[in-house]
Scaffold this motif. Structure first.
Motif, PDB file in Angstrom:
ATOM      1  N   GLN A   1      46.795 -30.675 -41.259  1.00 63.44           N
ATOM      2  CA  GLN A   1      48.084 -30.827 -40.591  1.00 63.44           C
ATOM      3  C   GLN A   1      48.186 -29.915 -39.368  1.00 63.44           C
ATOM      4  OE1 GLN A   1      50.388 -30.088 -44.195  1.00 63.44           O
ATOM      5  NE2 GLN A   1      51.346 -32.088 -43.916  1.00 63.44           N
ATOM      6  N   SER A   2      47.599 -28.736 -39.473  1.00 65.49           N
ATOM      7  CA  SER A   2      47.625 -27.790 -38.365  1.00 65.49           C
ATOM      8  C   SER A   2      46.723 -28.247 -37.219  1.00 65.49           C
ATOM      9  CB  SER A   2      47.182 -26.414 -38.871  1.00 65.49           C
ATOM     10  OG  SER A   2      47.129 -25.499 -37.814  1.00 65.49           O
ATOM     11  N   ARG A   3      45.566 -28.789 -37.554  1.00 69.16           N
ATOM     12  CA  ARG A   3      44.610 -29.215 -36.534  1.00 69.16           C
ATOM     13  C   ARG A   3      45.051 -30.502 -35.836  1.00 69.16           C
ATOM     14  NH1 ARG A   3      38.202 -30.687 -37.080  1.00 69.16           N
ATOM     15  NH2 ARG A   3      37.860 -30.771 -34.836  1.00 69.16           N
ATOM     16  N   TRP A   4      45.672 -31.409 -36.569  1.00 72.33           N
ATOM     17  CA  TRP A   4      46.094 -32.700 -36.029  1.00 72.33           C
ATOM     18  C   TRP A   4      47.594 -32.893 -36.230  1.00 72.33           C
ATOM     19  CZ3 TRP A   4      42.201 -34.233 -33.297  1.00 72.33           C
ATOM     20  CH2 TRP A   4      40.900 -33.989 -33.728  1.00 72.33           C
ATOM     21  N   PRO A   5      48.446 -32.159 -35.504  1.00 74.58           N
ATOM     22  CA  PRO A   5      49.894 -32.282 -35.690  1.00 74.58           C
ATOM     23  C   PRO A   5      50.398 -33.693 -35.364  1.00 74.58           C
ATOM     24  CG  PRO A   5      49.358 -30.378 -34.303  1.00 74.58           C
ATOM     25  CD  PRO A   5      48.105 -31.163 -34.491  1.00 74.58           C
ATOM     26  N   VAL A   6      51.494 -34.074 -36.004  1.00 70.50           N
ATOM     27  CA  VAL A   6      52.139 -35.354 -35.722  1.00 70.50           C
ATOM     28  C   VAL A   6      52.478 -35.388 -34.233  1.00 70.50           C
ATOM     29  CG1 VAL A   6      54.209 -36.739 -36.142  1.00 70.50           C
ATOM     30  CG2 VAL A   6      53.028 -35.636 -38.056  1.00 70.50           C
ATOM     31  N   GLY A   7      52.171 -36.541 -33.593  1.00 71.28           N
ATOM     32  CA  GLY A   7      52.422 -36.696 -32.163  1.00 71.28           C
ATOM     33  C   GLY A   7      51.218 -36.402 -31.290  1.00 71.28           C
ATOM     34  N   THR A   8      50.149 -35.871 -31.883  1.00 69.17           N
ATOM     35  CA  THR A   8      48.942 -35.552 -31.119  1.00 69.17           C
ATOM     36  C   THR A   8      48.230 -36.828 -30.689  1.00 69.17           C
ATOM     37  OG1 THR A   8      48.633 -33.506 -32.349  1.00 69.17           O
ATOM     38  CG2 THR A   8      46.701 -34.377 -31.222  1.00 69.17           C
ATOM     39  N   ASN A   9      47.809 -36.884 -29.421  1.00 77.05           N
ATOM     40  CA  ASN A   9      46.992 -37.997 -28.942  1.00 77.05           C
ATOM     41  C   ASN A   9      45.561 -37.768 -29.400  1.00 77.05           C
ATOM     42  OD1 ASN A   9      49.065 -39.325 -27.577  1.00 77.05           O
ATOM     43  ND2 ASN A   9      48.814 -38.033 -25.782  1.00 77.05           N
ATOM     44  N   VAL A  10      44.957 -38.802 -29.953  1.00 69.29           N
ATOM     45  CA  VAL A  10      43.599 -38.706 -30.498  1.00 69.29           C
ATOM     46  C   VAL A  10      42.791 -39.928 -30.085  1.00 69.29           C
ATOM     47  CG1 VAL A  10      44.284 -37.335 -32.506  1.00 69.29           C
ATOM     48  CG2 VAL A  10      44.304 -39.824 -32.663  1.00 69.29           C
ATOM     49  N   GLU A  11      41.497 -39.849 -30.297  1.00 71.21           N
ATOM     50  CA  GLU A  11      40.621 -41.009 -30.194  1.00 71.21           C
ATOM     51  C   GLU A  11      39.962 -41.175 -31.553  1.00 71.21           C
ATOM     52  OE1 GLU A  11      37.961 -40.409 -26.931  1.00 71.21           O
ATOM     53  OE2 GLU A  11      39.473 -41.006 -25.468  1.00 71.21           O
ATOM     54  N   VAL A  12      39.870 -42.422 -32.019  1.00 66.93           N
ATOM     55  CA  VAL A  12      39.363 -42.716 -33.357  1.00 66.93           C
ATOM     56  C   VAL A  12      38.051 -43.474 -33.240  1.00 66.93           C
ATOM     57  CG1 VAL A  12      39.863 -43.821 -35.567  1.00 66.93           C
ATOM     58  CG2 VAL A  12      41.736 -42.862 -34.203  1.00 66.93           C
ATOM     59  N   LEU A  13      37.016 -42.960 -33.871  1.00 63.87           N
ATOM     60  CA  LEU A  13      35.709 -43.614 -33.894  1.00 63.87           C
ATOM     61  C   LEU A  13      35.734 -44.768 -34.879  1.00 63.87           C
ATOM     62  CD1 LEU A  13      32.690 -43.701 -33.142  1.00 63.87           C
ATOM     63  CD2 LEU A  13      32.291 -42.088 -35.021  1.00 63.87           C
ATOM     64  N   GLN A  14      35.345 -45.943 -34.428  1.00 71.13           N
ATOM     65  CA  GLN A  14      35.320 -47.128 -35.285  1.00 71.13           C
ATOM     66  C   GLN A  14      33.945 -47.293 -35.902  1.00 71.13           C
ATOM     67  OE1 GLN A  14      38.188 -48.987 -35.835  1.00 71.13           O
ATOM     68  NE2 GLN A  14      38.972 -47.190 -34.769  1.00 71.13           N
ATOM     69  N   MET A  15      33.930 -47.641 -37.162  1.00 67.04           N
ATOM     70  CA  MET A  15      32.674 -47.843 -37.880  1.00 67.04           C
ATOM     71  C   MET A  15      32.549 -49.264 -38.394  1.00 67.04           C
ATOM     72  SD  MET A  15      31.332 -44.962 -37.376  1.00 67.04           S
ATOM     73  CE  MET A  15      29.860 -45.117 -38.346  1.00 67.04           C
ATOM     74  N   ASP A  16      33.532 -50.139 -38.100  1.00 64.63           N
ATOM     75  CA  ASP A  16      33.493 -51.531 -38.540  1.00 64.63           C
ATOM     76  C   ASP A  16      32.419 -52.293 -37.771  1.00 64.63           C
ATOM     77  OD1 ASP A  16      35.638 -50.954 -40.165  1.00 64.63           O
ATOM     78  OD2 ASP A  16      37.134 -51.721 -38.754  1.00 64.63           O
ATOM     79  N   ALA A  17      31.851 -53.299 -38.424  1.00 66.36           N
ATOM     80  CA  ALA A  17      30.836 -54.131 -37.776  1.00 66.36           C
ATOM     81  C   ALA A  17      31.425 -54.741 -36.513  1.00 66.36           C
ATOM     82  CB  ALA A  17      30.370 -55.228 -38.727  1.00 66.36           C
ATOM     83  N   GLY A  18      30.664 -54.745 -35.451  1.00 67.79           N
ATOM     84  CA  GLY A  18      31.107 -55.303 -34.190  1.00 67.79           C
ATOM     85  C   GLY A  18      31.827 -54.296 -33.311  1.00 67.79           C
ATOM     86  N   MET A  19      32.358 -53.239 -33.900  1.00 69.29           N
ATOM     87  CA  MET A  19      33.047 -52.205 -33.122  1.00 69.29           C
ATOM     88  C   MET A  19      32.414 -50.842 -33.345  1.00 69.29           C
ATOM     89  SD  MET A  19      37.085 -53.119 -33.369  1.00 69.29           S
ATOM     90  CE  MET A  19      37.214 -53.253 -35.150  1.00 69.29           C
ATOM     91  N   GLN A  20      31.340 -50.806 -34.089  1.00 68.83           N
ATOM     92  CA  GLN A  20      30.711 -49.550 -34.469  1.00 68.83           C
ATOM     93  C   GLN A  20      30.373 -48.723 -33.230  1.00 68.83           C
ATOM     94  OE1 GLN A  20      27.322 -50.027 -36.993  1.00 68.83           O
ATOM     95  NE2 GLN A  20      27.485 -47.956 -37.775  1.00 68.83           N
ATOM     96  N   GLY A  21      30.807 -47.474 -33.244  1.00 70.34           N
ATOM     97  CA  GLY A  21      30.534 -46.563 -32.142  1.00 70.34           C
ATOM     98  C   GLY A  21      31.613 -46.562 -31.068  1.00 70.34           C
ATOM     99  N   SER A  22      32.587 -47.470 -31.145  1.00 75.95           N
ATOM    100  CA  SER A  22      33.674 -47.521 -30.164  1.00 75.95           C
ATOM    101  C   SER A  22      34.744 -46.488 -30.506  1.00 75.95           C
ATOM    102  CB  SER A  22      34.330 -48.907 -30.159  1.00 75.95           C
ATOM    103  OG  SER A  22      33.400 -49.898 -29.826  1.00 75.95           O
TER     104      SER A  22
END
Length: 109
Positions: A55-76
């Motif tokens: 919770q301290s590292r990723w507070p609510v409202g923080t802009n983030v980028e999420v790594l996708q691991m689903d087939a077809g989007m892996q690595g995005s």
């Protein structure tokens, strides 16, 4: 002061600490052991500490980028915002921009 016998109204009373002792439960017609406070296991304490760090590292409202691991989007990576934390180790993210396969097909025309 003690309440009169037969009265059931709850009342807050200040008492000295040296007048306290662990309480006992009346079960099945006899006194059964002292009430014990719930003790957390070492593993539970560690999980709660890890959740607090999350919770301290990723507070609510923080802009983030999420790594996708689903087939077809892996690595995005996809942009989003932290909405809340789900105990014990998840973060709920609202994606800023998502395109489905239909959006990509429309651009080819």
């Amino acid at each position: 002061r003690l309440p009169a016998a037969g009265k059931t109204a709850a009342k807050d009373v200040s008492v000295r600490l040296d007048t306290l002792r662990p309480g006992w439960s009346w079960k099945q017609g006899k006194w059964a052991g002292a009430w014990q406070p719930k003790v957390k296991s070492k593993r539970q304490e560690e999980r709660e500490q890890a959740f607090a760090r999350q919770q301290s590292r990723w507070p609510v409202g923080t802009n983030v980028e999420v790594l996708q691991m689903d087939a077809g989007m892996q690595g995005s990576w996809y942009e989003g915002e932290v909405l809340r934390h789900d105990y014990p180790d998840k973060v709920v993210v609202r994606y800023t921009h998502l395109h489905d396969d239909q959006d990509d097909d429309d651009q080819d025309d």
